[in-house]
Scaffold this motif. Structure first.
Motif, short mmCIF file in Angstrom:
data_model
loop_
_atom_site.label_atom_id
_atom_site.label_comp_id
_atom_site.label_asym_id
_atom_site.label_seq_id
_atom_site.Cartn_x
_atom_site.Cartn_y
_atom_site.Cartn_z
N PRO A 303 12.69 6.56 0.44
CA PRO A 303 11.20 7.53 1.21
C PRO A 303 10.04 6.96 1.90
CG PRO A 303 11.64 7.32 -1.52
CD PRO A 303 12.54 6.33 -1.35
N GLU A 304 10.49 5.28 1.76
CA GLU A 304 9.85 4.49 3.25
C GLU A 304 10.38 5.43 4.49
OE1 GLU A 304 8.24 0.81 0.72
OE2 GLU A 304 9.67 1.08 1.80
N LYS A 311 5.30 10.42 9.52
CA LYS A 311 4.17 10.20 10.21
C LYS A 311 4.41 9.90 11.93
CE LYS A 311 2.16 9.49 6.41
NZ LYS A 311 1.64 8.57 5.35
N LEU A 312 5.49 9.32 11.97
CA LEU A 312 5.51 9.19 13.81
C LEU A 312 5.47 11.16 14.51
CD1 LEU A 312 7.98 6.76 14.14
CD2 LEU A 312 5.95 6.33 13.86
N ALA A 313 6.42 11.93 14.09
CA ALA A 313 6.29 13.58 14.44
C ALA A 313 4.71 13.47 13.89
CB ALA A 313 7.22 13.85 13.11
N PRO A 341 -1.40 5.92 7.80
CA PRO A 341 -0.56 6.99 8.76
C PRO A 341 -0.42 5.96 10.00
CG PRO A 341 -3.59 6.68 8.50
CD PRO A 341 -2.50 6.33 7.35
N ALA A 342 0.24 7.04 10.80
CA ALA A 342 0.80 5.99 12.28
C ALA A 342 -0.76 6.14 13.22
CB ALA A 342 1.83 6.49 12.52
N GLU A 382 16.84 13.08 13.92
CA GLU A 382 17.00 15.00 13.64
C GLU A 382 15.69 15.11 13.40
OE1 GLU A 382 19.06 16.28 16.25
OE2 GLU A 382 20.34 15.22 16.34
N ARG A 383 15.48 14.54 11.67
CA ARG A 383 14.65 15.10 11.42
C ARG A 383 13.07 14.78 11.44
NH1 ARG A 383 17.82 13.29 6.92
NH2 ARG A 383 17.32 11.01 6.95
N THR A 384 12.91 13.77 12.20
CA THR A 384 11.85 13.01 13.02
C THR A 384 11.56 14.65 14.02
OG1 THR A 384 11.91 11.38 12.82
CG2 THR A 384 10.13 11.68 14.36
#
Length: 419
Positions: A303-304, A311-313, A341-342, A382-384
């Motif tokens: 999860p982390e 948060k980066l995305a 948050p980032a 890829e998910r980011t």
């Protein structure tokens, strides 16, 4: 209250006095609003014709059947109206607000400053406040109706309600105007900022930052922790603050303005506290993303890891959706920790506009991807990218953008060496 009593009350308010039995409702550098005996008296502190304009607008609006406070009297620099007990309108009141605005427009009235702060909910009614900028036409053109609805839509926040989807352009235009106006306030005396001087140098600081603490921080940098140093500048950690020495006064000033521009656009940063000559003092937001990945990613839970990706995305998508481009968007210029948050740590090279081009989007994505250590697996990257595309509503097919990002990432020869 008689006109003479209202004039005497206005004179005392002008001197900064608040008589017994009078409640100060609002105060800023432009006006003061006080409540006395069920009457709201608005005093304009800057010489103008605002009082006369507001009184005229209140009379015309009432004659057209638009719900506004009842005008009681008007003076040279004040206007008195009936006080209406109620609450400030919020987003969920939109179904009640739109019929009121529609009726106002059908009567040929343009409020010109329509936002939630100028709408009062009193029982089952919605009351229009502060109509000093109002204009009246025999027939209100559609373009002006949409312009005003766009301003209202901006005040509602995100997401854009479906009922106002047809004014998205005007909402975006209002956002850009508002952001530019609020950003400029950090370089002049205002409710949040004031001039800051020390040792012959000058700049600005937040009013909630102690000038004594700022001076003490600058004078004791020799005992502070040196984080980074180059011939043209340095970065120190002093208590809860980070102190940056820029290459020039202009660079430090640009970073100060950019930091507040980001804040106005609701983009998270290590908040700038003060600017003085070549120095920028900002909050210490913690270790950067690269340091966190190298120290904690190996033992981080699934999860982390997913949270880091999200948060980066989200940060990058928010930048681009708000027309903001960062020409040095590396992971070492961002900070994040689980549950937070980032944030951006460095914002000297931020540029504000209306749209971020495809070329610049690809460059930012490649900068971030290449600067993230190899510990981040390909599927997480890829998910980011996928979340970024979803968040910013980018229309190009994801595979084309992905290929361009990978190509530029590998050309940068940074921390990432390919999947």
């Amino acid at each position: 209250m008689t006109p003479a009593e209202l004039e005497r009350l206005a004179q005392r308010l002008r001197r900064g006095e608040v008589p017994d039995g009078v409640r100060l409702l609002k105060q800023n550098p432009v006006r003061r609003v006080a409540l006395a005996d069920g009457i709201a008296l608005k005093l304009f502190l800057v010489p103008s014709r605002r009082a006369a304009r507001e009184a005229r607008a209140l009379r015309k609006a009432a004659a057209l059947g638009v719900r506004v406070p009842t005008l009681i009297d008007v003076g040279r620099d004040w206007v008195a109206t009936s006080f209406i007990e109620g609450r400030k309108a919020v987003r969920k009141d939109l179904p009640r607000i739109l019929p009121v605005v529609r009726h106002m427009h059908e009567q040929g009235m343009l409020h010109s400053d329509l936002h939630l702060g100028n709408l009062l909910v009193a029982g089952s009614e919605v009351v229009l406040l502060d109509p000093q900028k109002a204009r009246f036409w025999p027939h209100l053109p559609r373009i002006l109706r949409n312009w005003e609805l766009g301003r209202l839509a901006y005040s509602l926040g995100e997401p854009l309600p479906a009922e106002l989807s047809h004014v998205s352009f005007w909402r975006e235009l209002r956002a850009q105007q508002h952001w530019r106006s609020r950003t400029r306030r950090c370089r002049k005396e205002s409710s949040n900022f004031t001039r800051f001087t020390h040792a012959g140098a000058s700049g600005y600081r937040r009013r909630d930052a102690s000038p004594e603490d700022l001076v003490r921080t600058l004078e004791t940098l020799a005992q502070a922790e040196l984080i980074w140093s180059r011939p043209w500048g340095a970065i120190y950690r002093s208590g809860s603050w980070i102190v940056k020495q820029h290459a020039s006064v202009r660079a430090a000033r640009n970073a100060w303005v950019a930091g507040h521009g980001l804040e106005m656009r609701d983009i998270r940063t290590a908040r700038p506290v003060a600017w003085l000559d070549r120095w920028l003092i900002m909050e210490d937001a913690g270790q950067d993303v690269v340091a966190w990945v190298e120290a904690h990613f190996g033992e981080a839970s699934a999860p982390e890891r997913e949270e880091l990706s999200r948060k980066l995305a989200d940060l990058l998508a928010d930048l681009h959706r708000r027309g903001t481009y960062h020409s040095d968007l590396k992971a070492s210029n961002m900070t994040w920790s689980p549950g937070e948050p980032a944030r951006l740590l460095d914002y000297q090279r931020v540029r504000f506009g209306i749209r971020v081009s495809r070329r610049r989007r690809i460059r930012n994505l490649a900068q971030l991807n290449a600067s993230l250590p190899d510990q981040l697996p390909g599927e997480l990257r890829e998910r980011t990218l996928q979340r970024y595309l979803e968040r910013c509503g980018y229309r190009e097919h994801g595979s084309k953008l992905r290929e361009a990002v990978i190509s530029q990432s590998l050309q940068r020869s940074h921390r990432w060496h390919g999947c």
